[in-house]
Design an enzyme around this catalytic site. Structure first.
Site, PDB file in Angstrom:
ATOM      1  N   GLU A 190       0.816  -1.214   0.000  1.00 39.71           N
ATOM      2  CA  GLU A 190       0.000   0.000   0.000  1.00 39.71           C
ATOM      3  C   GLU A 190       0.855   1.271   0.000  1.00 39.71           C
ATOM      4  OE1 GLU A 190      -2.839  -0.238  -0.758  1.00 39.71           O
ATOM      5  OE2 GLU A 190      -3.853  -1.942   0.164  1.00 39.71           O
ATOM      6  N   HIS A 225      -3.124   2.427   8.584  1.00 35.29           N
ATOM      7  CA  HIS A 225      -4.131   1.689   7.817  1.00 35.29           C
ATOM      8  C   HIS A 225      -4.421   0.384   8.534  1.00 35.29           C
ATOM      9  CE1 HIS A 225      -6.186  -0.596   4.839  1.00 35.29           C
ATOM     10  NE2 HIS A 225      -5.127  -1.254   4.404  1.00 35.29           N
ATOM     11  N   HIS A 266      -7.177  -3.111   9.325  1.00 38.35           N
ATOM     12  CA  HIS A 266      -8.191  -4.014   8.785  1.00 38.35           C
ATOM     13  C   HIS A 266      -9.176  -4.359   9.897  1.00 38.35           C
ATOM     14  CE1 HIS A 266      -5.961  -5.728   5.001  1.00 38.35           C
ATOM     15  NE2 HIS A 266      -5.898  -4.410   5.068  1.00 38.35           N
ATOM     16  N   TYR A 297     -20.046  12.537  19.212  1.00 40.88           N
ATOM     17  CA  TYR A 297     -19.368  13.772  18.823  1.00 40.88           C
ATOM     18  C   TYR A 297     -17.894  13.565  18.497  1.00 40.88           C
ATOM     19  CZ  TYR A 297     -17.651  14.027  23.680  1.00 40.88           C
ATOM     20  OH  TYR A 297     -17.056  13.761  24.879  1.00 40.88           O
ATOM     21  N   HIS A 356     -12.392  -3.584   3.075  1.00 40.94           N
ATOM     22  CA  HIS A 356     -10.935  -3.521   3.249  1.00 40.94           C
ATOM     23  C   HIS A 356     -10.524  -3.104   4.654  1.00 40.94           C
ATOM     24  CE1 HIS A 356      -6.925  -2.415   1.074  1.00 40.94           C
ATOM     25  NE2 HIS A 356      -6.702  -2.749   2.338  1.00 40.94           N
ATOM     26  N   TYR A 393      -9.111  22.681  22.370  1.00 42.05           N
ATOM     27  CA  TYR A 393      -9.107  21.602  23.353  1.00 42.05           C
ATOM     28  C   TYR A 393      -7.682  21.236  23.779  1.00 42.05           C
ATOM     29  CZ  TYR A 393      -9.845  16.972  25.387  1.00 42.05           C
ATOM     30  OH  TYR A 393      -9.857  15.876  26.220  1.00 42.05           O
TER      31      TYR A 393
END
Length: 213
Positions: free
Chosen positions: A77, A95, A97, A116, A157, A210
């Protein structure tokens, strides 16, 4: 090549790769992550067990994808990671799965506004259309879903989350999986009540102030 920042980045990638397995955000060698260091990217290798990964396993490439450090091949990837750095200004990419996100991607085109915390991604998170892993088509579909956001779910995916640091991107991936899981649990027993887009947009603004400043 010996660079303290790069050595730290490789160790950080290996540590978070091990966490992916421990936190059940991936199975086996699925998923991948990377962090940018100047004009270089430290990224997980392809087909290597994450639970035993070390800094020496982590590959370093330039922004064109050319290997610079390491003997292993980078993740399949890599084109998607590089596109996130080139087009979306990411400093780190995670990334996964993760199961809840994949399940949600089979049912919806977005992550419902169940909490939220969706605001940490800049608003509602889209589901990118399916394409085979490692392809330019997948990178393009996912990039489109990331427009004005720091996260997307990839149909059939997994997820992708961008961050200013690897820790931030990783925490975002965990939050995204939690949001998907909440919706799946609620929808299994009824019709979930959702927040309005305006309510989430309000939290997006609140989050700008924040934390410790």
């Amino acid at each position: 090549m010996s660079d303290p920042d790069l050595d730290t980045a490789r160790a950080d990638v290996a540590e978070h790769a091990r966490r992916l397995v421990a936190d059940r955000l991936v199975a086996g060698t699925a998923g991948n992550l990377s962090v940018r260091v100047g004009d270089l990217v430290a990224v997980t290798p392809t087909g290597v067990a994450y639970d035993t990964m070390t800094a020496d396993d982590v590959v370093v490439v330039d922004l064109d994808g050319t290997p610079v450090v390491g003997s292993l091949r980078p993740t399949s990837e890599l084109p998607l990671h590089l596109l996130c750095y080139a087009r979306h200004g990411a400093s780190a990419v995670v990334h996964t799965h993760s199961a809840a996100a994949v399940a949600l991607s089979l049912l919806r085109d977005d992550v419902p506004l169940v909490h939220y915390q969706t605001a940490i991604f800049g608003g509602g998170v889209s589901v990118a259309e399916y394409a085979p892993y490692g392809t330019d088509e997948l990178a393009a579909n996912t990039s489109a879903a990331l427009a004005d956001r720091t996260a997307a779910v990839m149909r059939h995916h997994g997820t992708i989350v961008l961050g200013s640091t690897l820790r931030a991107a990783y925490d975002g991936a965990a939050h995204l999986e939690w949001l998907c899981d909440v919706w799946l649990r609620a929808s299994a027993v009824g019709t979930p009540r959702l927040l309005a887009e305006e309510q989430v947009a309000d939290v997006v603004e609140r989050l700008k102030g924040y934390g410790q400043r």
